[in-house]
Enzyme design. Structure first.
Site, mmCIF file in Angstrom:
data_model
loop_
_atom_site.group_PDB
_atom_site.id
_atom_site.type_symbol
_atom_site.label_atom_id
_atom_site.label_comp_id
_atom_site.label_asym_id
_atom_site.label_seq_id
_atom_site.Cartn_x
_atom_site.Cartn_y
_atom_site.Cartn_z
ATOM 1 N N PRO A 1 0.870 -1.419 0.194
ATOM 2 C CG PRO A 1 -0.084 -0.937 2.044
ATOM 3 C CD PRO A 1 0.594 -1.758 1.338
ATOM 4 C CB CYS A 2 2.811 2.963 -2.721
ATOM 5 S SG CYS A 2 1.949 2.324 -3.867
#
Length: 169
Positions: A137-138
């Protein structure tokens, strides 16, 4: 010999997601249809020549991703993934996977968490090279002042993902 990978597409509320999987059913890339060129370039950088052929992703992976987009936010943890990159990139990407749903971290905080507090820009660069959007989850990384900064899929998608996870932005 090029790496052989499968390419699948799933509809999401924020556009068509491209899923790249290997023969073992591991997710190698997740990106957006309007960024397919960038995804292919990241695959080339990480794996060398790649042969992408249309192939359905494993049913469990498709179900997990669809469930996430429908609101069952814990489903991403069950998606098997495998990445190639430098040891530093892998360290950053593995740390991304540990950011809990519904929370955000600044680039500096993540740099400190991986034991390299001065590597803020390097963390940002590695984050930008993350081939597995959403699952790694950048989108949960934000600026030190709480602002939304940089997301390979566009800031509107980042905003949607964070709101979907219960983060006020």
């Amino acid at each position: 010999m090029p790496e052989r990978l499968g390419l699948d597409r799933i509809a999401t509320p924020i556009g068509t997601a491209l899923l790249v999987t290997d023969a073992d059913g591991n997710l190698r890339a997740l990106d957006w249809h309007d960024y397919e060129h960038r995804m292919r370039e990241l695959l080339r950088l990480h794996y060398g020549p790649v042969d992408l052929t249309d192939q359905p992703a494993p049913a469990g992976m498709r179900t997990a991703l669809s469930s996430y987009f429908e609101g069952d936010l814990g489903q991403l943890a069950g998606v098997a993934w495998r990445i190639a990159g430098t040891p530093f990139q892998q360290k950053v990407w593995t740390a991304l996977a540990k950011i809990p749903v519904g929370t955000t971290l600044s680039y500096g905080t993540l740099a400190a968490k991986i034991g390299m507090p001065k590597a803020i820009r390097a963390v940002g660069h590695a984050n930008g090279s993350n081939p597995i959007s959403v699952v790694l989850p950048c989108h949960r990384l934000i600026g030190a002042d709480g602002s939304l900064v940089k997301y390979g899929g566009g800031l509107e998608r980042k905003r949607w993902l964070l709101r979907h996870e219960g983060v006020e932005v």
